[in-house]
Design a protein around this motif. Sequence first.
Motif, PDB file in Angstrom:
ATOM      1  N   THR A 113      13.623   6.511   0.899  1.00 49.25           N
ATOM      2  CA  THR A 113      14.919   5.893   1.209  1.00 49.25           C
ATOM      3  C   THR A 113      15.753   5.726  -0.051  1.00 49.25           C
ATOM      4  OG1 THR A 113      14.035   4.701   3.129  1.00 49.25           O
ATOM      5  CG2 THR A 113      16.035   3.818   2.114  1.00 49.25           C
ATOM      6  N   TRP A 114      15.105   5.270  -1.118  1.00 50.33           N
ATOM      7  CA  TRP A 114      15.821   5.063  -2.383  1.00 50.33           C
ATOM      8  C   TRP A 114      16.348   6.380  -2.943  1.00 50.33           C
ATOM      9  CZ3 TRP A 114      15.912   6.668  -7.370  1.00 50.33           C
ATOM     10  CH2 TRP A 114      16.625   5.885  -8.276  1.00 50.33           C
ATOM     11  N   LEU A 115      15.549   7.436  -2.876  1.00 44.56           N
ATOM     12  CA  LEU A 115      15.955   8.739  -3.409  1.00 44.56           C
ATOM     13  C   LEU A 115      17.244   9.226  -2.752  1.00 44.56           C
ATOM     14  CD1 LEU A 115      12.464  10.483  -3.567  1.00 44.56           C
ATOM     15  CD2 LEU A 115      13.835   9.722  -5.519  1.00 44.56           C
ATOM     16  N   HIS A 116      17.336   9.034  -1.446  1.00 45.89           N
ATOM     17  CA  HIS A 116      18.564   9.421  -0.735  1.00 45.89           C
ATOM     18  C   HIS A 116      19.714   8.488  -1.076  1.00 45.89           C
ATOM     19  CE1 HIS A 116      21.347  10.509   2.442  1.00 45.89           C
ATOM     20  NE2 HIS A 116      21.348   9.253   2.843  1.00 45.89           N
ATOM     21  N   ALA A 117      19.414   7.197  -1.082  1.00 46.61           N
ATOM     22  CA  ALA A 117      20.467   6.206  -1.301  1.00 46.61           C
ATOM     23  C   ALA A 117      21.061   6.319  -2.705  1.00 46.61           C
ATOM     24  CB  ALA A 117      19.912   4.799  -1.080  1.00 46.61           C
ATOM     25  N   ASP A 135       0.853  -1.178   0.000  1.00 45.57           N
ATOM     26  CA  ASP A 135       0.000   0.000   0.000  1.00 45.57           C
ATOM     27  C   ASP A 135       0.897   1.239   0.000  1.00 45.57           C
ATOM     28  OD1 ASP A 135       0.939   0.361   2.633  1.00 45.57           O
ATOM     29  OD2 ASP A 135      -0.763  -0.725   3.474  1.00 45.57           O
ATOM     30  N   TRP A 136       0.290   2.399  -0.246  1.00 42.19           N
ATOM     31  CA  TRP A 136       1.085   3.614  -0.425  1.00 42.19           C
ATOM     32  C   TRP A 136       1.826   3.991   0.857  1.00 42.19           C
ATOM     33  CZ3 TRP A 136       3.763   5.868  -3.657  1.00 42.19           C
ATOM     34  CH2 TRP A 136       4.123   7.212  -3.563  1.00 42.19           C
ATOM     35  N   GLU A 137       1.227   3.738   2.001  1.00 43.72           N
ATOM     36  CA  GLU A 137       1.873   4.074   3.272  1.00 43.72           C
ATOM     37  C   GLU A 137       3.152   3.276   3.477  1.00 43.72           C
ATOM     38  OE1 GLU A 137      -1.302   3.468   2.874  1.00 43.72           O
ATOM     39  OE2 GLU A 137      -2.024   5.532   3.157  1.00 43.72           O
ATOM     40  N   THR A 138       3.203   2.096   2.893  1.00 40.89           N
ATOM     41  CA  THR A 138       4.408   1.264   2.982  1.00 40.89           C
ATOM     42  C   THR A 138       5.427   1.635   1.904  1.00 40.89           C
ATOM     43  OG1 THR A 138       3.094  -0.574   3.860  1.00 40.89           O
ATOM     44  CG2 THR A 138       5.281  -1.099   2.999  1.00 40.89           C
ATOM     45  N   MET A 139       4.919   1.923   0.717  1.00 41.20           N
ATOM     46  CA  MET A 139       5.814   2.178  -0.408  1.00 41.20           C
ATOM     47  C   MET A 139       6.498   3.534  -0.339  1.00 41.20           C
ATOM     48  SD  MET A 139       5.057   2.216  -4.510  1.00 41.20           S
ATOM     49  CE  MET A 139       4.501   0.506  -4.504  1.00 41.20           C
ATOM     50  N   GLU A 140       5.785   4.561   0.067  1.00 40.85           N
ATOM     51  CA  GLU A 140       6.363   5.908   0.035  1.00 40.85           C
ATOM     52  C   GLU A 140       7.654   6.031   0.847  1.00 40.85           C
ATOM     53  OE1 GLU A 140       4.994  10.565   0.187  1.00 40.85           O
ATOM     54  OE2 GLU A 140       3.989   9.151   1.528  1.00 40.85           O
ATOM     55  N   PRO A 141       7.709   5.495   2.079  1.00 44.42           N
ATOM     56  CA  PRO A 141       8.985   5.564   2.807  1.00 44.42           C
ATOM     57  C   PRO A 141      10.123   4.847   2.087  1.00 44.42           C
ATOM     58  CG  PRO A 141       7.191   5.012   4.301  1.00 44.42           C
ATOM     59  CD  PRO A 141       6.645   4.912   2.915  1.00 44.42           C
ATOM     60  N   LYS A 142       9.810   3.775   1.382  1.00 38.97           N
ATOM     61  CA  LYS A 142      10.842   3.053   0.644  1.00 38.97           C
ATOM     62  C   LYS A 142      11.349   3.885  -0.534  1.00 38.97           C
ATOM     63  CE  LYS A 142       9.158  -1.510   1.983  1.00 38.97           C
ATOM     64  NZ  LYS A 142      10.237  -1.676   2.978  1.00 38.97           N
ATOM     65  N   ILE A 143      10.442   4.631  -1.153  1.00 34.73           N
ATOM     66  CA  ILE A 143      10.857   5.518  -2.242  1.00 34.73           C
ATOM     67  C   ILE A 143      11.746   6.632  -1.705  1.00 34.73           C
ATOM     68  CG2 ILE A 143      10.034   7.199  -3.943  1.00 34.73           C
ATOM     69  CD1 ILE A 143       7.569   5.476  -4.343  1.00 34.73           C
TER      70      ILE A 143
END
Length: 583
Positions: free
Chosen positions: A241-245, A231-239
């Motif tokens: 994280t990826w943007l920074h990484a 769901d979006w609440e789970t995916m957005e934090p992962k995105i």
Amino acid sequence: MRGLQFTSKASSPTNSYAESPARTPLSPMSTSSHNRTFSATMMEVDLLYAEEIIKRWDLDSSSYTKLDYLFSGDRREAREFVKSVKRLQSAMHFFVSESASSVKIIHAQKLMQVAMKRLEKEFYRILSSNRDYLDSESVSNRSSRARSSVSDDDNASEEDDTNSSVSDTERAIVSDMVMVDLKSIAECMISSGYGKECAKIYKIIRRSIVDETLYNLGIKKYTFNQINKMDWETMEPKIKTWLHAEKVAIKSLFYGERILCDYVFSSSDKIREACFSDICKERATALFEFPELVAKSKKTMERMFRTLDLYNTISDQWPEIEMIFSFESMAIVRTQAVTSLVKLGDTVRSMLSDFEAAIQKETLKTPVHGGGIHPLTRYVMNYLVFLSDYSISLSDILADWPIQVQSPLPESYFSSDNLYESSSVSARFAWLVLVLLCKIDAAAEHYKDVAQSYLFLVNNLNYVVFKNPIADGLTIEVARNSFRRFNLEFNKAYKKQSSWVISDPKIRDQIKISVAKKILPSYKMFYERYREVFLGADSVVRFAPDDLGNHLSELFHGTGAPGSVSTSLHSSSSSSSSLSRSH
């Protein structure tokens, strides 16, 4: 050893010949034989010299102290060791070419194996114990001056080491020296035919560092099913994280690994490409696969801005991506990055189409209380304002996606007079604004009171203008039509209400003040925004804000009442009606 060198030099045929001028010259055949004898003697000397140095650092020797390291201190012993290996190489080549006895060749080969075992040990120790000084950030931030200041020449002196990085920090000095040591060992092992062993050690250690860094950055490998089920609440934090990484990985991690690999294995293009590829290819490919999986997952309007963030990040970093992964063996990484960009762009276009369709489907049958701003107007315009922050990326995404004008929306709105390109970001935004305005115009018809219908239009049009992120030229026609509609509706309302009478002065003033508060602020803002644009234009801007105030103040006195402007207004109304019919 010194005695051997002295004896060899004193007894050499060349020296004897030089000291005996009266001696009969040698024949060409005897000269050639003499030179081979002299070369063989020198090669034997080199072999003995190498044996003395190499055996001193033999890992299997009983006299060897395991705490001793070649590449420590002033590095003079390390330079002598490397020099001895090179002389051993020369001796081995000579013995093979001269078909020397197998005993000498076998002896030289054993010495070389001892030397390589020693260098492997040193190479592993330097890589593993200096991780902090070989971290990607330190390596990627090294200046070219600092790198070139450390001498890696065989004849460099102790003074070179001492004065190499006077103005640099201690960390930079150590990092530079460590890199020079690694390069020196790598060159020696590669030239001796042990490049494969050297590369194996390098790849094992550096791969573990890359894996650890990516893990600490929060990078994981996902499948499409895993992403699609989030769901979006789970995916957005992962995105996020990826943007920074991704920025750290490109600007520091992979960039640093490329610099280090290029420097250490500068003597072999094949080995440096193989090492960098084995260390980074799989990890970098997985890194750039994540945005593609996100793009292919469920598409909702709430994901638009994170999708654009992903697109922005890859697009902005593309020059670095192309440079870092320039090897032919790394083509898969570049391809994956491009694939993700394409998929993200497709997703953005799909979301914009869904956004337009959602506006079109809105019915707006229920009038907004008091003629205020409709929620759809707020939502659409706020959404466009946020989208305008991504205008550079959107210009790339929309470059080959022209607008398909559909009836009943006016095709003239997208003529060359208003837009530079029908596929531009501005054109797309203008189109969405026009779709919204058509909906607002239709919604105004649901008001039973004409004055409140007009008020609804003014409030919503003013909000559109106030929030518009679009260039001036894209709202000219909308503004022109708004002024014309205003003139027409105001004239109609004034003509109708100018005959109305409110006998009580107090009540009359309260009503006029209430009407003025609802109309004048919005109109004044709209007027100030566009009066310069329509300055001198015939029959477009009829009323200044003060004119409206004067007309409103003279209402509700009845026909022919003092201060009535029915005659002038009637003339204005007639021309406005005529103008409206002509357009």
